[in-house]
Design a protein around this motif. Structure first.
Motif, mmCIF file in Angstrom:
data_model
loop_
_atom_site.group_PDB
_atom_site.id
_atom_site.type_symbol
_atom_site.label_atom_id
_atom_site.label_comp_id
_atom_site.label_asym_id
_atom_site.label_seq_id
_atom_site.Cartn_x
_atom_site.Cartn_y
_atom_site.Cartn_z
ATOM 1 N N ARG A 1 0.836 -1.211 0.000
ATOM 2 C CA ARG A 1 0.000 0.000 0.000
ATOM 3 C C ARG A 1 0.867 1.255 0.000
ATOM 4 O O ARG A 1 0.521 2.253 -0.605
ATOM 5 C CB ARG A 1 -0.923 -0.024 1.208
ATOM 6 C CG ARG A 1 -1.986 -1.073 1.062
ATOM 7 C CD ARG A 1 -3.109 -0.870 2.057
ATOM 8 N NE ARG A 1 -4.145 -1.813 1.735
ATOM 9 C CZ ARG A 1 -4.600 -2.721 2.565
ATOM 10 N NH1 ARG A 1 -4.146 -2.778 3.785
ATOM 11 N NH2 ARG A 1 -5.541 -3.553 2.190
ATOM 12 N N ARG A 2 1.988 1.197 0.672
ATOM 13 C CA ARG A 2 2.902 2.344 0.706
ATOM 14 C C ARG A 2 3.391 2.677 -0.704
ATOM 15 O O ARG A 2 3.453 3.846 -1.095
ATOM 16 C CB ARG A 2 4.082 2.045 1.619
ATOM 17 C CG ARG A 2 5.083 3.168 1.669
ATOM 18 C CD ARG A 2 6.195 2.862 2.651
ATOM 19 N NE ARG A 2 7.126 3.972 2.678
ATOM 20 C CZ ARG A 2 8.424 3.831 2.521
ATOM 21 N NH1 ARG A 2 8.959 2.655 2.350
ATOM 22 N NH2 ARG A 2 9.206 4.893 2.544
ATOM 23 N N THR A 3 3.719 1.655 -1.475
ATOM 24 C CA THR A 3 4.183 1.866 -2.842
ATOM 25 C C THR A 3 3.088 2.484 -3.698
ATOM 26 O O THR A 3 3.357 3.382 -4.494
ATOM 27 C CB THR A 3 4.667 0.539 -3.456
ATOM 28 O OG1 THR A 3 5.728 0.028 -2.642
ATOM 29 C CG2 THR A 3 5.140 0.722 -4.878
ATOM 30 N N VAL A 4 1.853 2.044 -3.529
ATOM 31 C CA VAL A 4 0.736 2.619 -4.286
ATOM 32 C C VAL A 4 0.556 4.085 -3.923
ATOM 33 O O VAL A 4 0.381 4.936 -4.803
ATOM 34 C CB VAL A 4 -0.577 1.837 -4.046
ATOM 35 C CG1 VAL A 4 -1.767 2.560 -4.643
ATOM 36 C CG2 VAL A 4 -0.467 0.437 -4.616
ATOM 37 N N ARG A 5 0.622 4.419 -2.642
ATOM 38 C CA ARG A 5 0.493 5.821 -2.224
ATOM 39 C C ARG A 5 1.585 6.684 -2.833
ATOM 40 O O ARG A 5 1.334 7.795 -3.309
ATOM 41 C CB ARG A 5 0.530 5.929 -0.698
ATOM 42 C CG ARG A 5 -0.753 5.503 -0.030
ATOM 43 C CD ARG A 5 -0.799 5.916 1.435
ATOM 44 N NE ARG A 5 0.309 5.369 2.205
ATOM 45 C CZ ARG A 5 0.292 4.221 2.864
ATOM 46 N NH1 ARG A 5 -0.781 3.471 2.845
ATOM 47 N NH2 ARG A 5 1.335 3.815 3.549
ATOM 48 N N ALA A 25 1.017 9.716 -5.558
ATOM 49 C CA ALA A 25 1.531 11.052 -5.261
ATOM 50 C C ALA A 25 2.415 11.555 -6.391
ATOM 51 O O ALA A 25 2.348 12.730 -6.773
ATOM 52 C CB ALA A 25 2.306 11.038 -3.932
ATOM 53 N N PHE A 26 3.234 10.672 -6.948
ATOM 54 C CA PHE A 26 4.103 11.053 -8.061
ATOM 55 C C PHE A 26 3.286 11.401 -9.302
ATOM 56 O O PHE A 26 3.543 12.410 -9.964
ATOM 57 C CB PHE A 26 5.071 9.901 -8.383
ATOM 58 C CG PHE A 26 5.922 10.148 -9.578
ATOM 59 C CD1 PHE A 26 7.028 10.990 -9.481
ATOM 60 C CD2 PHE A 26 5.636 9.571 -10.791
ATOM 61 C CE1 PHE A 26 7.827 11.235 -10.598
ATOM 62 C CE2 PHE A 26 6.415 9.799 -11.900
ATOM 63 C CZ PHE A 26 7.526 10.638 -11.809
ATOM 64 N N VAL A 27 2.287 10.580 -9.610
ATOM 65 C CA VAL A 27 1.458 10.809 -10.797
ATOM 66 C C VAL A 27 0.667 12.101 -10.681
ATOM 67 O O VAL A 27 0.525 12.863 -11.636
ATOM 68 C CB VAL A 27 0.506 9.607 -11.048
ATOM 69 C CG1 VAL A 27 -0.515 9.916 -12.115
ATOM 70 C CG2 VAL A 27 1.311 8.367 -11.410
#
Length: 57
Positions: free
Chosen positions: A45-49, A53-55
């Motif tokens: 989930r951390r990677t998805v967040r 945020a980057f996108v």
């Protein structure tokens, strides 16, 4: 062996089957290409967040 049934979601902006789908589960998230649904990538989930945020910039 535990079987986990995933509920796949795709963007409401998608007008075809050429998109990325996301499913959430207790251990994280899974991502797959709707054109090749037999393969998926499990991510935290951390990677998805961080990705969102980057996108979003």
């Amino acid at each position: 062996m535990t079987v986990v049934l995933l509920e796949w979601r795709k963007s409401t902006y998608s007008e075809s089957n050429n998109c990325v789908e996301l499913a959430r589960w207790s251990g994280g998230n899974s991502v797959r290409d709707s054109k090749n649904p037999g393969r998926k990538l499990d991510i935290s989930r951390r990677t998805v967040r961080r990705l969102l945020a980057f996108v979003r910039g």
